[in-house]
Write an enzyme that holds these catalytic residues in place. Structure first.
Site, PDB file in Angstrom:
ATOM      1  NE  ARG A 178      -0.430   1.873  -6.046  1.00  0.00           N
ATOM      2  CZ  ARG A 178      -1.519   1.770  -6.802  1.00  0.00           C
ATOM      3  NH1 ARG A 178      -1.551   2.384  -7.967  1.00  0.00           N
ATOM      4  NH2 ARG A 178      -2.551   1.070  -6.393  1.00  0.00           N
ATOM      5  N   GLY A 210       0.766  -1.235   0.000  1.00  0.00           N
ATOM      6  CA  GLY A 210       0.000   0.000   0.000  1.00  0.00           C
ATOM      7  C   GLY A 210       0.795   1.280   0.000  1.00  0.00           C
ATOM      8  CE1 TYR A 217      -2.015  -4.000  -8.992  1.00  0.00           C
ATOM      9  CE2 TYR A 217      -0.940  -1.965  -8.326  1.00  0.00           C
ATOM     10  CZ  TYR A 217      -1.352  -3.258  -8.044  1.00  0.00           C
ATOM     11  OH  TYR A 217      -1.093  -3.801  -6.805  1.00  0.00           O
ATOM     12  CB  CYS A 255     -15.682   0.714 -30.415  1.00  0.00           C
ATOM     13  SG  CYS A 255     -17.273   1.327 -30.965  1.00  0.00           S
ATOM     14  N   PRO A 258       5.087  -4.795  -0.987  1.00  0.00           N
ATOM     15  CG  PRO A 258       7.284  -4.071  -1.353  1.00  0.00           C
ATOM     16  CD  PRO A 258       6.464  -5.019  -0.511  1.00  0.00           C
TER      17      PRO A 258
END
Length: 404
Positions: free
Chosen positions: A264, A227, A360, A331, A262
């Site tokens: 990110r 986080g 991500y 689209c 960890p």
């Protein structure tokens, strides 16, 4: 990325293209690991953030463990060189087959998220004649003050169990012939810039660990989840020393191995997405820059309204900008990479760089609209190498071909 020749990379590898700075990934891991000093710690990289095998291999070579949320992430980590005893298997919905395979591989522990899951792990372990190392994910009901889609520590979230229920499950596991409670776990949310909630949760869970010890349940691993937030725009990243000291203080001298997860923090700002401008379009007063990357390549802006800085690499009149949306060919009205940002005029073939795309990004990409997923490259010691080839149409139809 320092000294990167993006035009040459686009010419060699094509676009859209994910680019990762392996030197920065290594530095981020080492910086976090070093904060715990002589205290026993295990940094388990969250594979879901970016599961490229070359990234996993790099981190495994540095001694990292791995936090996995599917058996295929476990298998990826092992294939990349991870030690099974450094792998944690989390997630709210493990199948019997996944549990069986994890126990056969011999991972560090299975992270339990419900009473029903504990029963299934016990049954599978019994069928194998093995004892399953388990931790239980505790929901401390702490507000992480982050985006609701990535908040996980409140009672209203699907993750973990409340402390009262966790106590029951630990005592049950302690009495079981086929379960071995070895750790505790919490994870209250992602992209936390204010780390105070992590420290608050750590105090609550540490006090609970003391209660368990008094009841005869001695745990070895104190898992604080992941986080740690990163800078996408103007955020200030948390101070790692303050982060670690708050956790150490919460432990109150307990001789437990601190586990962090960890994802990110390790890879987000070590990755970029390079895309080529197809053309510009104006609808009335609304300007669009249409590029060859799309929401299938990077879904965070569409899914979370997440901000990613966009840099114009070929602009000749960079001081003359106007507001524009950067959009892809898919689209869907939700197919955008940036909205209402200032960009100079763009010509067909110009390059845009989308920053902070290492986490991500590719791991959440898809083949929507039958689009081919991007190539990935690593920059290491100033040299570029391919770490995932661009998909081909044959890759796209391989599992369907011959079945029509």
């Amino acid at each position: 990325m320092k000294n990167a020749d993006y035009s040459a990379l686009a010419a060699q590898f094509g676009t859209p293209l994910y680019i990762y700075d392996f030197d920065e990934i290594g530095q981020r891991y080492t910086a976090l690991k070093s904060q715990f000093g002589a205290h026993k710690s295990l940094i388990c990289y969250a594979v879901k953030a970016n599961s490229n095998l070359s990234i996993l291999k790099l981190l495994a070579s540095l001694g990292a463990g791995f936090d996995c949320v599917s058996i295929n992430e476990v298998k990826r980590a092992v294939l990349a060189g991870a030690k099974p005893y450094k792998i944690i298997f989390s997630g709210v919905g493990k199948s019997d087959d996944e549990i069986k395979t994890a126990l056969e591989i011999g991972i560090l522990m299975l992270n339990i998220e419900s009473g029903a899951e504990l029963e299934r792990v016990e049954a599978v372990a019994k069928s194998l004649g093995k004892k399953a190392n388990i931790s239980i994910r505790i929901n401390p009901n702490i507000d992480a003050k982050t985006h609701p889609y990535i908040s996980t520590g409140l009672s209203e979230n699907k993750f973990g169990v409340v402390i009262e229920r966790a106590r029951e499950l630990y005592l049950k596991a302690h009495k079981s012939e086929y379960l071995e409670p070895v750790g505790c776990h919490f994870h209250i949310g992602s992209q936390l810039i204010d780390i105070t909630p992590i420290h608050e949760a750590a105090v609550i869970v540490s006090d609970f660990v003391s209660e368990l010890a008094a009841a005869g349940v001695e745990l070895k691993f104190f898992d604080v989840g992941g986080g740690i937030g990163v800078r996408y725009d103007d955020e200030s990243e948390p101070d790692l020393y303050t982060y670690a000291q708050g956790i150490l203080a919460a432990l109150k001298g307990k001789e437990m191995t601190i586990v962090c997860e960890p994802g990110r923090y390790i890879v987000a700002n070590a990755g970029e997405l390079l895309t080529k401008v197809l053309y510009e379009k104006v609808n009335g007063t609304k300007r669009f820059v249409i590029v060859d990357a799309a929401m299938n390549d990077l879904i965070r802006p569409s899914l979370y309204e997440a901000y990613h800085k966009v840099v114009a690499l070929n602009a000749k009149n960079s001081d003359k900008t106007s507001k524009t949306d950067v959009v892809g060919p898919i689209c869907e009205s939700g197919d955008f990479l940036a909205k209402d940002i200032a960009l100079p005029s763009q010509n067909s073939g110009d390059l845009l760089l989308i920053k902070s795309a290492g986490a991500y990004g590719f791991s959440m990409s898809s083949n929507y609209n039958s689009r081919l997923r991007a190539a990935e490259i690593a920059i290491e010691n100033g040299k570029a190498r391919l770490i995932r080839a661009r998909e081909s149409f044959e890759d796209l139809i391989r599992l369907e071909k011959g079945l029509i």
